[in-house]
Design a protein around this motif. Structure first.
Motif, PDB file in Angstrom:
ATOM      1  N   TYR A   1       8.562 -15.719 -32.240  1.00 47.41           N
ATOM      2  CA  TYR A   1       9.715 -15.453 -31.381  1.00 47.41           C
ATOM      3  C   TYR A   1       9.237 -15.281 -29.943  1.00 47.41           C
ATOM      4  O   TYR A   1       8.041 -15.368 -29.660  1.00 47.41           O
ATOM      5  N   TYR A   2      10.181 -15.080 -29.043  1.00 46.63           N
ATOM      6  CA  TYR A   2       9.865 -14.903 -27.625  1.00 46.63           C
ATOM      7  C   TYR A   2      10.212 -13.490 -27.159  1.00 46.63           C
ATOM      8  O   TYR A   2      11.166 -12.874 -27.656  1.00 46.63           O
ATOM      9  N   VAL A   3       9.467 -13.023 -26.168  1.00 42.98           N
ATOM     10  CA  VAL A   3       9.875 -11.871 -25.363  1.00 42.98           C
ATOM     11  C   VAL A   3      10.217 -12.388 -23.966  1.00 42.98           C
ATOM     12  O   VAL A   3       9.396 -13.050 -23.318  1.00 42.98           O
TER      13      VAL A   3
ATOM     14  N   HIS B   1       9.765 -12.478 -15.155  1.00 45.13           N
ATOM     15  CA  HIS B   1       8.308 -12.366 -15.235  1.00 45.13           C
ATOM     16  C   HIS B   1       7.763 -13.477 -16.119  1.00 45.13           C
ATOM     17  O   HIS B   1       6.824 -14.173 -15.757  1.00 45.13           O
ATOM     18  N   GLY B   2       8.375 -13.655 -17.287  1.00 46.65           N
ATOM     19  CA  GLY B   2       7.921 -14.737 -18.148  1.00 46.65           C
ATOM     20  C   GLY B   2       8.666 -14.782 -19.463  1.00 46.65           C
ATOM     21  O   GLY B   2       9.423 -13.862 -19.810  1.00 46.65           O
ATOM     22  N   LEU B   3       8.454 -15.871 -20.185  1.00 43.49           N
ATOM     23  CA  LEU B   3       8.972 -16.051 -21.545  1.00 43.49           C
ATOM     24  C   LEU B   3       7.749 -16.194 -22.434  1.00 43.49           C
ATOM     25  O   LEU B   3       7.050 -17.210 -22.383  1.00 43.49           O
ATOM     26  N   TRP B   4       7.497 -15.163 -23.261  1.00 41.22           N
ATOM     27  CA  TRP B   4       6.213 -15.022 -23.938  1.00 41.22           C
ATOM     28  C   TRP B   4       6.325 -15.254 -25.438  1.00 41.22           C
ATOM     29  O   TRP B   4       7.032 -14.501 -26.136  1.00 41.22           O
ATOM     30  N   PRO B   5       5.640 -16.245 -25.990  1.00 39.76           N
ATOM     31  CA  PRO B   5       5.570 -16.379 -27.446  1.00 39.76           C
ATOM     32  C   PRO B   5       4.910 -15.148 -28.074  1.00 39.76           C
ATOM     33  O   PRO B   5       3.940 -14.614 -27.530  1.00 39.76           O
ATOM     34  N   GLN B   6       5.446 -14.718 -29.201  1.00 33.53           N
ATOM     35  CA  GLN B   6       4.965 -13.510 -29.882  1.00 33.53           C
ATOM     36  C   GLN B   6       4.851 -13.773 -31.389  1.00 33.53           C
ATOM     37  O   GLN B   6       5.498 -14.667 -31.920  1.00 33.53           O
TER      38      GLN B   6
ATOM     39  N   GLN C   1       2.344 -18.174 -15.484  1.00 33.23           N
ATOM     40  CA  GLN C   1       3.034 -17.969 -16.751  1.00 33.23           C
ATOM     41  C   GLN C   1       2.933 -19.202 -17.645  1.00 33.23           C
ATOM     42  O   GLN C   1       2.821 -19.090 -18.863  1.00 33.23           O
ATOM     43  N   TRP C   2       2.991 -20.382 -17.050  1.00 35.27           N
ATOM     44  CA  TRP C   2       2.768 -21.598 -17.840  1.00 35.27           C
ATOM     45  C   TRP C   2       1.358 -21.604 -18.423  1.00 35.27           C
ATOM     46  O   TRP C   2       1.162 -21.853 -19.612  1.00 35.27           O
ATOM     47  N   LYS C   3       0.370 -21.309 -17.572  1.00 38.31           N
ATOM     48  CA  LYS C   3      -1.027 -21.359 -17.999  1.00 38.31           C
ATOM     49  C   LYS C   3      -1.303 -20.380 -19.145  1.00 38.31           C
ATOM     50  O   LYS C   3      -1.972 -20.731 -20.128  1.00 38.31           O
ATOM     51  N   LYS C   4      -0.791 -19.158 -19.043  1.00 36.14           N
ATOM     52  CA  LYS C   4      -1.086 -18.130 -20.032  1.00 36.14           C
ATOM     53  C   LYS C   4      -0.179 -18.213 -21.252  1.00 36.14           C
ATOM     54  O   LYS C   4      -0.640 -18.054 -22.390  1.00 36.14           O
ATOM     55  N   HIS C   5       1.103 -18.472 -21.042  1.00 32.19           N
ATOM     56  CA  HIS C   5       2.067 -18.404 -22.144  1.00 32.19           C
ATOM     57  C   HIS C   5       2.709 -19.749 -22.481  1.00 32.19           C
ATOM     58  O   HIS C   5       2.890 -20.073 -23.656  1.00 32.19           O
ATOM     59  N   GLY C   6       3.076 -20.515 -21.451  1.00 30.61           N
ATOM     60  CA  GLY C   6       3.788 -21.761 -21.700  1.00 30.61           C
ATOM     61  C   GLY C   6       2.987 -22.753 -22.506  1.00 30.61           C
ATOM     62  O   GLY C   6       3.540 -23.489 -23.340  1.00 30.61           O
ATOM     63  N   ARG C   7       1.676 -22.810 -22.285  1.00 34.66           N
ATOM     64  CA  ARG C   7       0.833 -23.731 -23.049  1.00 34.66           C
ATOM     65  C   ARG C   7       0.833 -23.422 -24.538  1.00 34.66           C
ATOM     66  O   ARG C   7       0.466 -24.271 -25.352  1.00 34.66           O
ATOM     67  N   CYS C   8       1.229 -22.209 -24.899  1.00 38.81           N
ATOM     68  CA  CYS C   8       1.274 -21.822 -26.314  1.00 38.81           C
ATOM     69  C   CYS C   8       2.636 -22.086 -26.950  1.00 38.81           C
ATOM     70  O   CYS C   8       2.806 -21.888 -28.156  1.00 38.81           O
ATOM     71  N   SER C   9       3.606 -22.524 -26.156  1.00 40.34           N
ATOM     72  CA  SER C   9       4.967 -22.696 -26.667  1.00 40.34           C
ATOM     73  C   SER C   9       5.133 -23.958 -27.502  1.00 40.34           C
ATOM     74  O   SER C   9       6.114 -24.093 -28.243  1.00 40.34           O
ATOM     75  N   GLY C  10       4.193 -24.904 -27.371  1.00 37.70           N
ATOM     76  CA  GLY C  10       4.346 -26.185 -28.031  1.00 37.70           C
ATOM     77  C   GLY C  10       5.232 -27.141 -27.255  1.00 37.70           C
ATOM     78  O   GLY C  10       5.490 -28.252 -27.711  1.00 37.70           O
ATOM     79  N   LEU C  11       5.693 -26.712 -26.093  1.00 36.82           N
ATOM     80  CA  LEU C  11       6.569 -27.519 -25.246  1.00 36.82           C
ATOM     81  C   LEU C  11       5.781 -28.095 -24.074  1.00 36.82           C
ATOM     82  O   LEU C  11       4.718 -27.581 -23.714  1.00 36.82           O
TER      83      LEU C  11
ATOM     84  N   CYS D   1      14.021  -9.454 -26.758  1.00 37.88           N
ATOM     85  CA  CYS D   1      13.429 -10.281 -27.802  1.00 37.88           C
ATOM     86  C   CYS D   1      14.427 -11.339 -28.268  1.00 37.88           C
ATOM     87  O   CYS D   1      15.591 -11.025 -28.552  1.00 37.88           O
ATOM     88  N   LEU D   2      13.941 -12.573 -28.312  1.00 37.83           N
ATOM     89  CA  LEU D   2      14.786 -13.726 -28.610  1.00 37.83           C
ATOM     90  C   LEU D   2      14.091 -14.633 -29.617  1.00 37.83           C
ATOM     91  O   LEU D   2      12.859 -14.786 -29.578  1.00 37.83           O
ATOM     92  N   SER D   3      14.879 -15.253 -30.466  1.00 39.18           N
ATOM     93  CA  SER D   3      14.326 -16.230 -31.398  1.00 39.18           C
ATOM     94  C   SER D   3      13.889 -17.478 -30.642  1.00 39.18           C
ATOM     95  O   SER D   3      14.130 -17.616 -29.437  1.00 39.18           O
ATOM     96  N   ARG D   4      13.301 -18.415 -31.358  1.00 38.39           N
ATOM     97  CA  ARG D   4      12.840 -19.639 -30.701  1.00 38.39           C
ATOM     98  C   ARG D   4      13.996 -20.458 -30.138  1.00 38.39           C
ATOM     99  O   ARG D   4      13.794 -21.260 -29.219  1.00 38.39           O
ATOM    100  N   ASP D   5      15.202 -20.256 -30.671  1.00 44.71           N
ATOM    101  CA  ASP D   5      16.370 -20.936 -30.099  1.00 44.71           C
ATOM    102  C   ASP D   5      17.212 -19.997 -29.241  1.00 44.71           C
ATOM    103  O   ASP D   5      18.394 -20.238 -28.994  1.00 44.71           O
ATOM    104  N   LEU D   6      16.587 -18.906 -28.775  1.00 43.02           N
ATOM    105  CA  LEU D   6      17.153 -17.946 -27.826  1.00 43.02           C
ATOM    106  C   LEU D   6      18.286 -17.101 -28.391  1.00 43.02           C
ATOM    107  O   LEU D   6      19.090 -16.551 -27.635  1.00 43.02           O
ATOM    108  N   ALA D   7      18.348 -16.942 -29.698  1.00 43.72           N
ATOM    109  CA  ALA D   7      19.271 -15.975 -30.290  1.00 43.72           C
ATOM    110  C   ALA D   7      18.617 -14.592 -30.244  1.00 43.72           C
ATOM    111  O   ALA D   7      17.392 -14.480 -30.311  1.00 43.72           O
TER     112      ALA D   7
END
Length: 216
Positions: free
Chosen positions: A34-36, A70-75, A113-123, A185-191
Motif C-alpha cells: 500500500y501507499y502512505v 512530501h511524497g507517495l511512499w510504497p509500504q 521522492q522519485w529516486k527514493k520511493h517512485g522507483r519502487c512503485s513499479g511505475l 494510508c491508501l491502497s494501490r488504487d488510492l482507496a
C-alpha cells in the motif's frame, strides 16, 4: 512466505545496526502492499529555513502553501518499506519534476521522492508523478494554520473535511512541539485503508498541544 522473509531480514538488519524500517534486501519494483501519502505542513519547515537564514521560493508569501506533498511512499503491510529500487524505468526529465513544484514546493523534492520511493512503485516516472498528484488532489485540506491544536483535533479536522477517511487511515506527526505532517494510508488504487503498526508508531503523543504555524 515473502512477508515472513521480510520480517526475518528486517530483524537481521536491526541486529546489525542498519537503519530501521526500510527493507533489508534489494527490493523489487512493484513489490509492496500500500501507499502512505505524506503531507508536510510547509509553514513548519519554512520557519526553520528562515531562522537558518535561508529564504526558499517555497516559503515566499505569494506561494501560499499550507500542506505540501512530501511524497507517495510504497509500504509493506508487515512493516517497513522498499527504497532506492533498481528499475528499468527512465528517470523523469527536468520538466517533469518542475511540473510538480506547485504541490511539492520544489523540483528537487520531486526528483528525490522519485529516486527514493517512485522507483519502487513499479511505475514509470510520469505515471508515478501522476498518481502522486491524484492522491494529493483526492484529499481536501482543512484550514488549521495559526492555531494551537492537539494531534487528535488535527486528525478530526481531516476526517471532517474528508468523510471517506476512517480514523485508522491517518496519523499526525510532530517535531519540537510543532505540526510536521499528516500521513494518509491508501491502497494501490488510492482507496483508503488502515495504516500498519509501524506507521502508527510515528504518530504524535496523544493529547500533546501542537503549534501550527500560520501560512506566510
Amino acid at each position: 512466505m515473502i512477508k515472513g522473509l521480510r520480517l526475518l531480514l528486517a530483524a537481521a538488519a536491526l541486529a546489525l545496526g542498519a537503519a530501521g524500517g526500510a527493507s533489508a534486501v534489494d527490493p523489487e519494483p512493484g513489490d509492496f502492499d500500500y501507499y502512505v501519502l505524506a503531507l508536510s505542513w510547509s509553514p513548519t519547515w519554512c520557519e526553520a529555513e528562515v531562522a537558518a537564514g535561508d529564504a526558499p521560493d517555497q516559503c515566499a508569501p505569494h506561494r501560499d502553501i499550507g500542506f505540501a506533498l512530501h511524497g507517495l511512499w510504497p509500504q509493506y503491510d508487515d512493516g517497513g518499506w522498499p527504497e532506492y529500487c533498481d528499475t528499468a524505468e527512465r528517470d523523469p526529465s527536468r520538466g517533469q519534476s518542475a511540473a510538480m513544484k506547485d504541490i511539492m514546493g520544489s523540483p528537487g523534492l520531486a526528483w528525490y521522492q522519485w529516486k527514493k520511493h517512485g522507483r519502487c512503485s513499479g511505475l514509470g516516472a510520469a505515471p508515478y508523478y501522476d498518481l502522486s498528484r491524484r492522491a494529493f488532489e483526492k484529499v481536501r485540506m482543512p484550514g488549521i494554520g495559526g492555531k494551537t491544536m492537539s494531534a487528535e483535533a488535527i486528525e478530526s479536522a481531516f476526517l471532517d473535511a474528508n468523510p471517506w477517511l476512517a480514523p485508522d487511515d491517518l496519523i499526525v506527526t510532530c517535531a519540537g512541539g510543532k505540526l510536521r505532517e499528516a500521513r494518509i494510508c491508501l491502497s494501490r488504487d488510492l482507496a483508503p485503508q488502515a495504516c500498519a503498526a509501524d506507521v502508527r508508531a510515528d504518530a504524535c503523543r496523544a493529547g500533546a498541544a501542537l503549534d501550527v504555524p500560520p501560512i506566510p
